[in-house]
Design a protein around this motif. Structure first.
Motif, mmCIF file in Angstrom:
data_model
loop_
_atom_site.group_PDB
_atom_site.id
_atom_site.type_symbol
_atom_site.label_atom_id
_atom_site.label_comp_id
_atom_site.label_asym_id
_atom_site.label_seq_id
_atom_site.Cartn_x
_atom_site.Cartn_y
_atom_site.Cartn_z
ATOM 1 N N ARG A 144 0.583 -1.270 -0.193
ATOM 2 C CA ARG A 144 0.057 0.012 -0.214
ATOM 3 C C ARG A 144 1.013 1.128 0.022
ATOM 4 O O ARG A 144 0.326 2.396 -0.645
ATOM 5 N N TYR A 145 1.937 1.390 0.675
ATOM 6 C CA TYR A 145 2.833 2.509 0.549
ATOM 7 C C TYR A 145 4.250 1.938 1.051
ATOM 8 O O TYR A 145 4.148 0.670 1.441
ATOM 9 N N ARG A 196 8.790 -0.835 -2.367
ATOM 10 C CA ARG A 196 8.617 -2.407 -2.995
ATOM 11 C C ARG A 196 9.907 -2.573 -3.832
ATOM 12 O O ARG A 196 10.306 -1.598 -4.700
ATOM 13 N N LYS A 239 9.100 -10.433 1.266
ATOM 14 C CA LYS A 239 10.410 -10.808 1.840
ATOM 15 C C LYS A 239 11.647 -9.768 1.323
ATOM 16 O O LYS A 239 12.197 -9.059 1.848
ATOM 17 N N ARG A 292 10.915 -5.920 2.433
ATOM 18 C CA ARG A 292 11.054 -5.856 3.748
ATOM 19 C C ARG A 292 12.563 -5.814 3.976
ATOM 20 O O ARG A 292 13.156 -5.067 4.670
ATOM 21 N N SER A 293 13.302 -6.829 3.445
ATOM 22 C CA SER A 293 14.758 -6.940 3.512
ATOM 23 C C SER A 293 15.563 -5.773 2.876
ATOM 24 O O SER A 293 16.407 -5.359 3.544
ATOM 25 N N THR A 322 9.779 -11.556 16.799
ATOM 26 C CA THR A 322 9.176 -12.546 16.272
ATOM 27 C C THR A 322 9.005 -13.985 16.772
ATOM 28 O O THR A 322 8.122 -14.651 17.176
ATOM 29 N N ALA A 374 8.913 -13.649 10.017
ATOM 30 C CA ALA A 374 8.754 -12.409 9.897
ATOM 31 C C ALA A 374 8.906 -11.739 8.396
ATOM 32 O O ALA A 374 9.006 -10.568 8.226
ATOM 33 N N ARG A 375 8.813 -12.721 7.471
ATOM 34 C CA ARG A 375 8.743 -12.439 6.075
ATOM 35 C C ARG A 375 10.081 -11.295 5.677
ATOM 36 O O ARG A 375 9.903 -10.393 5.238
ATOM 37 N N LEU A 376 11.126 -12.001 6.128
ATOM 38 C CA LEU A 376 12.415 -11.307 5.898
ATOM 39 C C LEU A 376 13.345 -12.009 5.138
ATOM 40 O O LEU A 376 13.133 -13.551 5.361
ATOM 41 N N ALA A 377 14.361 -11.854 4.234
ATOM 42 C CA ALA A 377 14.912 -12.713 3.713
ATOM 43 C C ALA A 377 16.377 -12.495 4.216
ATOM 44 O O ALA A 377 16.968 -11.609 4.383
ATOM 45 N N LEU A 403 -6.455 9.624 -2.478
ATOM 46 C CA LEU A 403 -5.193 10.469 -1.847
ATOM 47 C C LEU A 403 -4.336 9.352 -1.276
ATOM 48 O O LEU A 403 -2.901 9.370 -1.517
ATOM 49 N N ILE A 423 0.184 7.524 -3.078
ATOM 50 C CA ILE A 423 1.569 6.972 -2.529
ATOM 51 C C ILE A 423 1.718 5.289 -2.599
ATOM 52 O O ILE A 423 2.738 4.772 -2.215
ATOM 53 N N ALA A 424 0.924 4.583 -3.267
ATOM 54 C CA ALA A 424 1.012 3.355 -3.379
ATOM 55 C C ALA A 424 2.179 2.860 -4.379
ATOM 56 O O ALA A 424 1.952 3.521 -5.454
ATOM 57 N N PRO A 425 2.733 1.646 -4.410
ATOM 58 C CA PRO A 425 3.604 1.232 -5.383
ATOM 59 C C PRO A 425 3.028 0.933 -6.680
ATOM 60 O O PRO A 425 3.457 1.443 -7.803
ATOM 61 N N GLN A 426 1.838 0.430 -6.633
ATOM 62 C CA GLN A 426 1.290 -0.009 -7.934
ATOM 63 C C GLN A 426 -0.210 -0.174 -7.777
ATOM 64 O O GLN A 426 -0.799 -1.031 -6.879
ATOM 65 N N TYR A 469 -5.230 -2.175 -5.156
ATOM 66 C CA TYR A 469 -3.742 -2.239 -5.102
ATOM 67 C C TYR A 469 -3.384 -3.332 -6.007
ATOM 68 O O TYR A 469 -3.808 -4.577 -5.681
ATOM 69 N N LEU A 470 -2.261 -3.399 -6.490
ATOM 70 C CA LEU A 470 -1.709 -4.516 -7.279
ATOM 71 C C LEU A 470 -0.578 -5.345 -6.680
ATOM 72 O O LEU A 470 0.403 -4.754 -6.206
ATOM 73 N N VAL A 471 -0.831 -6.614 -6.644
ATOM 74 C CA VAL A 471 0.388 -7.514 -6.235
ATOM 75 C C VAL A 471 0.412 -8.432 -7.204
ATOM 76 O O VAL A 471 -0.442 -8.799 -8.081
ATOM 77 N N PRO A 472 1.692 -9.442 -7.275
ATOM 78 C CA PRO A 472 1.702 -10.266 -8.171
ATOM 79 C C PRO A 472 0.631 -11.492 -8.017
ATOM 80 O O PRO A 472 -0.067 -11.253 -6.896
ATOM 81 N N VAL A 491 -1.790 -14.250 -7.117
ATOM 82 C CA VAL A 491 -1.747 -15.038 -5.917
ATOM 83 C C VAL A 491 -2.388 -16.384 -6.233
ATOM 84 O O VAL A 491 -2.243 -17.439 -5.947
#
Lengths: 484, 95
Positions: A325-326, A329, A341, A344-345, A360, B15-18, B75, B79-82, B88-91, B93
């Motif tokens: 959303r903001y 990306r 992932k 965020r990274s 976490t 945590a959805r981190l790489a 508004l 400020i959204a990426p896409q 809102y667009l995402v790959p 799913v």
């Protein structure tokens, strides 16, 4: 002009000695010539500040001025400011133009303040040195090799270097008081709930609190007046009347009972810092205060408890940064998980990721009782320590930090050592109490902060206690060399 | 408490981190240091102590369930990426 207090500047504007446009111009020139050495601002609002100043001049001419009308203030870049980049010191929000104002920003605008710029800070307020900012470290104006403290390091440096009239900060574990101590300014973390958190980008919601960072307690009283009060947009803001903070600044301190916790004067405290604190306490005795020894036996548990509670809440709060959303990306995401992932990274720095992962882990299945629940129980014990102490005394005093400002890079590779530098400030957040730091006698040209802790909603008392010392001493008036 | 490489991989995923292969050891060591410091808590007897959820022991206030915000989709999406057609667009799913 930049050494005048808020009330002197307000009087000067009303008397027509100078205009708000001239005042803002003066600060903008100082920022452009002096800030390159410090890096205290992430954004400077050149055009909008001058527009707001022109408007303020009209209001003053019409006799329609508020306490802060025409005064240029720096907002910590954690406060959402409509139409202005609000980065929170992070690559994640480098392109985030806030669509709304934080309540603190809205209230200060309403009181007439001009947003001069957005102050640099540790990324998402996670740090004690301002070295975790994506926009680079801030330098301490007293010694450019030293850190200004954090996380509100940009605010503290800008106030100390006279690059704004005053600034806002936020304090989750010491982030107003520690940089105030390192930069020789006055900073206050109010009682949890005194100042609205709406639009203040969340780190640890049960600990975060915004507050003023100024050159004196007198200025802090004016700024807090504009910031404080219940807010329908923040259900954790407290519906307690806001007293007139300036009215009681000069109250007599005879019979004031000051508690000195023995745990704050132990072997970890630098000898020279201890001497400065003792000298300030002696000044209070001259003002009629009595000193009482108290004990906060669970002090040593504050840092470990904080490093469960704060990361747990941060891991939850920062889950919102998903690249959808903001915020940042990543390029060409392969699928939704890859989008999350990589966004965020790439968007978060090392310290933020470290804390998200600790949180976490602490909240993951099977560990909740051993970590978060245990920490919340110890938090109760820490809070009870203060409760007992406040049955005997009016305020608690001690050092804000164990040492003066440390070197840039000195603790950057050792998170645990960095965390332990907040030993005297963290317990106040866990208990939700108000605390202040005011400058006392410096050590080797480096500022030292005296911490004053009060009972819930005792902000007026703290400001009074701080102001009286500032009336009889001049430690708060000295400016760093090159920024006078 | 000391974390192994696969613990870090699991936490990072939650945590959805790489975390890349060559960072795993240093991240594990950094997190273990913090957990070791936090370990001091386990020596404290907290039997019967109520967990502190709010510093002032306040309960959640409620407000009337009335609309108080206007829709500002344009508004917020600016400020959204896409975005596309207000979405809102995402790959993709669902295959």
């Amino acid at each position: 002009m930049h050494n005048k207090s808020i009330s002197e500047l307000a009087a000067g504007l009303r008397a027509g000695e100078f205009s708000s446009v001239e005042l803002v111009q003066h600060y903008l020139e100082r920022i452009s010539s002096l800030d390159p050495q410090l890096n205290s601002y992430i954004s400077v609002c050149n055009e909008t500040a001058l527009e707001q100043a022109a408007h303020a001049d009209q209001q003053i001419a019409a006799g329609d001025a508020n306490p802060l009308t025409g005064l240029p203030i720096a907002q910590k870049d954690i406060f959402c400011t409509k139409g202005v980049k609000t980065s929170c010191g992070s690559h994640m929000l480098d392109k985030f133009i806030s669509p709304y104002d934080a309540t603190v920003v809205a209230r200060m605008k309403q009181a007439g303040a001009i947003t001069l710029g957005k102050a640099n800070m540790d990324e998402f307020a996670m740090g004690s040195s301002n070295e975790t900012s994506w926009y680079g470290p801030v330098k301490n104006p007293w010694d450019l090799e030293k850190v200004p403290g954090g996380s509100s390091g940009g605010s503290a440096a800008a106030v100390a270097a006279r690059l704004c009239v005053a600034a806002t900060g936020t304090d989750t574990g010491g982030s107003i008081r520690q940089p105030a101590a390192f930069c020789g300014i006055t900073g206050m973390k109010p009682t949890y709930g005194r100042v609205s958190r709406y639009g203040m980008i969340a780190f640890a919601s049960s600990l975060d609190q915004g507050g003023p960072m100024t050159r004196s307690a007198e200025d802090a009283a004016i700024l807090l007046q504009a910031m404080a009060g219940v807010d329908p947009h923040d259900s954790t803001s407290v519906d307690e009347p806001v007293p007139n903070y300036s009215a009681t600044l000069n109250d007599d301190l005879s019979g004031l009972k000051i508690g000195l916790p023995k745990e704050y004067f132990d072997s970890g405290l630098d000898d020279q810092v201890a001497k400065s604190i003792e000298e300030a306490i002696e000044e209070y005795k001259k003002l009629g205060a009595e000193v009482v020894d108290v004990s906060l036996p669970n002090t040593g548990l504050a840092v470990p408890t904080y490093y469960v509670v704060a990361p747990a809440e941060c891991s939850s709060n920062l889950a919102r940064f998903d690249g959808v959303r903001y915020g940042h990306r990543c390029e060409d995401p392969q699928d939704l998980e890859d989008l999350y992932k990589r966004s965020r990274s790439e968007g978060f720095g090392a310290e933020v990721k470290r804390r998200i992962m600790i949180g976490t882990y602490a909240l993951s299945a099977g560990y909740y009782d051993a970590y978060y629940l245990k920490a919340q129980q110890i938090r109760h014990l820490i809070s009870d320590d203060f409760k007992q102490a406040f049955e005997q005394v009016d305020v608690i005093m001690g050092p804000t930090t164990p040492t003066t400002a440390f070197g840039i890079g000195e603790k950057a590779d050792d998170p645990v050592t960095m965390y332990l530098s907040d030993i005297y400030t963290i317990a106040v957040n866990l208990a939700g109490l108000p605390g202040m730091s005011i400058p006392v006698r410096p050590v080797d040209g480096r500022p030292v902060g005296l911490q004053i802790i009060g009972n819930y909603f005792a902000e007026a008392r703290l400001l009074n206690v701080a102001h009286r010392l500032q009336q009889t001493t001049d430690w708060h008036q000295s400016a760093p060399g090159g920024f006078e | 408490m000391s974390l192994a490489r696969d613990d870090v991989e699991k936490i990072a995923h939650l945590a959805r981190l790489a975390v890349s292969e060559d960072e795993l050891d240093s991240v594990a060591a950094g997190l273990s240091d913090i957990l070791q410091m936090v370990e001091q808590m386990s020596a404290v007897d907290t039997e019967g102590v109520t967990p502190m959820a709010h510093p002032l022991h306040m309960v959640q206030p409620l407000r009337p369930d009335r609309v108080s915000e206007e829709n500002q989709r344009e508004l917020f999406q600016s400020i959204a990426p896409q975005t596309e057609d207000g979405l809102y667009l995402v790959p993709k799913v669902i295959e």
